[in-house]
Enzyme design. Structure first.
Site, mmCIF file in Angstrom:
data_model
loop_
_atom_site.group_PDB
_atom_site.id
_atom_site.type_symbol
_atom_site.label_atom_id
_atom_site.label_comp_id
_atom_site.label_asym_id
_atom_site.label_seq_id
_atom_site.Cartn_x
_atom_site.Cartn_y
_atom_site.Cartn_z
ATOM 1 N N LYS A 25 0.692 -1.224 -0.120
ATOM 2 C CA LYS A 25 -0.015 0.005 0.198
ATOM 3 C C LYS A 25 0.868 1.364 0.065
ATOM 4 O O LYS A 25 0.627 2.372 -0.763
ATOM 5 C CB LYS A 25 -0.871 0.118 1.156
ATOM 6 C CG LYS A 25 -2.158 -1.117 1.177
ATOM 7 C CD LYS A 25 -2.792 -1.216 2.389
ATOM 8 C CE LYS A 25 -3.742 -2.370 2.231
ATOM 9 N NZ LYS A 25 -4.234 -3.072 3.605
ATOM 10 N N GLN B 221 -4.443 -1.473 9.737
ATOM 11 C CA GLN B 221 -4.382 -3.036 8.958
ATOM 12 C C GLN B 221 -4.981 -4.115 10.175
ATOM 13 O O GLN B 221 -4.794 -3.945 11.348
ATOM 14 C CB GLN B 221 -2.934 -3.370 8.827
ATOM 15 C CG GLN B 221 -2.765 -4.741 8.281
ATOM 16 C CD GLN B 221 -3.355 -4.793 6.638
ATOM 17 O OE1 GLN B 221 -3.376 -3.570 5.947
ATOM 18 N NE2 GLN B 221 -3.755 -5.755 6.260
ATOM 19 N N ASP C 23 -11.296 2.904 4.333
ATOM 20 C CA ASP C 23 -11.431 1.486 4.220
ATOM 21 C C ASP C 23 -13.178 1.454 4.120
ATOM 22 O O ASP C 23 -13.492 0.036 3.863
ATOM 23 C CB ASP C 23 -10.971 0.547 5.515
ATOM 24 C CG ASP C 23 -9.862 -0.046 5.076
ATOM 25 O OD1 ASP C 23 -9.631 -0.591 4.044
ATOM 26 O OD2 ASP C 23 -9.031 -0.329 6.304
HETATM 27 N N1 GUN Z 1 -6.769 -6.602 6.384
HETATM 28 C C1 GUN Z 1 -6.778 -7.485 5.209
HETATM 29 N N2 GUN Z 1 -7.495 -6.679 4.331
HETATM 30 C C2 GUN Z 1 -7.665 -5.533 4.959
HETATM 31 C C3 GUN Z 1 -8.072 -4.238 4.292
HETATM 32 O O1 GUN Z 1 -8.754 -4.157 3.136
HETATM 33 N N3 GUN Z 1 -8.258 -3.212 5.130
HETATM 34 C C4 GUN Z 1 -7.673 -3.418 6.337
HETATM 35 N N4 GUN Z 1 -7.750 -2.241 7.092
HETATM 36 N N5 GUN Z 1 -7.074 -4.497 6.780
HETATM 37 C C5 GUN Z 1 -7.087 -5.277 6.086
#
Ligand code: GUN
Length: 293
Positions: free
Chosen positions: A52, A96, A119
């Protein structure tokens, strides 16, 4: 059969955003920023977060990763989130998941300002999605809709069957496809593990969205000819012939289902790459809506 190339569409979206950010820089304006907060040392989570961060850098977006120890207190994490809620350089906040067990995930998500909830996990974002207000939709479902739009796949009045009812994919994509909007306006059925016969539902799908987490569960005899298939699954299965000893497959038996499909997303290279592209796009949107320019 037409292959839906998520890798290419995701690259197009990233390039579009890169151009917009270059313009902002040329005008000496503030640029969008995304902070990712990661707790503990789960290797898969670190890989996600670093990709990311790289994606942000590539398009000229401000980016920062806050790496916190696994034993950080919930209070300290909440304080950090609150400080980013006030920070004018960061328009998106991503924590995350999953988090260590001593931290309440719901509390963490609810502490993120809904104006920075890129998100789309905050109950305010989820609620706005359900009542059809413009909001941050979670990234994977938003990416699915973007693929349907960019491939000009008719969705209006079509029967979308979603397999799986997760909060991250099944429920939000159901609400997205219900909207009276471009790339939506569909008749939506959601089917899940309590169904006696999943194929009764999947056979009716004009557009099938598989988000179950079971390798190659959707077989050719479960779909009709001409179906559009969107495979959200990312499953590791043993394969001694591969250098790593495994390979990645989706929730759909690609080899056989693709013979009946009009369009299908591959795994990898279908929905997967869209998630980060939509995260960047949501961050740009947060900047546009609420950022100081
Ligand atoms: N863990 C796995 N996929 C995601 C996601 O799209 N966002 C977040 N914040 N955590 C994750």
């Amino acid at each position: 059969m037409n292959l839906i190339d998520g890798k290419k569409v995701a690259a197009d979206i990233r390039n579009e955003l890169k151009e917009k950010i270059s313009k902002l820089k040329a005008e000496e304006k503030n640029v969008p920023g995304l902070v990712a907060i990661i707790v503990g040392d789960d290797p898969a989570s670190h890989i996600y977060v670093s990709s990311k961060g790289k994606a942000c850098e590539e398009i000229g977006m401000r980016t920062k990763t806050e790496k916190l120890p696994a034993d950080i207190t919930e209070d300290k994490l909440l304080e950090l989130i609150k400080s980013y809620n006030e920070n004018k350089d960061f328009h998106g906040i991503l924590v995350q998941l999953p988090l260590p067990k001593h931290i309440n995930e719901d509390k963490v998500i609810e502490t993120i300002s809904s104006k920075k909830d890129v998100d789309g996990f905050h109950p305010i974002s989820v609620g706005n999605l359900v009542i059809g207000k413009d909001t941050f939709a979670s990234c994977t479902p938003a990416g699915i809709q973007e693929l349907l739009i960019r491939y000009k796949i008719e969705t209006k009045g079509k029967h979308v069957v979603v397999v799986g009812r997760s909060n991250i994919v099944g429920k939000p994509i159901t609400n997205i496809m219900l909207q009276k909007a471009e790339g939506a306006n569909s008749i939506v059925t959601i089917v899940h593990s309590a169904a006696k016969d999943i194929s009764y539902y999947t056979k009716q799908a004009d557009i099938l969205i598989a988000a179950i987490g079971k390798p190659e569960m959707i077989k050719a005899d479960m779909v009709k000819d001409g179906v559009v298939v969107v495979d959200v699954g990312i499953n590791r299965i043993d394969d001694p012939s591969k250098p790593k000893g495994y390979r990645i497959v989706g929730d759909v038996d690609f080899e056989n289902v693709s013979k009946k499909a009009s369009y299908i997303t591959p795994v990898p290279g279908g929905v997967g790459p869209m998630t980060i592209a939509m995260l960047l796009s949501n961050t740009f949107k947060a900047y546009n809506l609420y950022g100081e320019k």
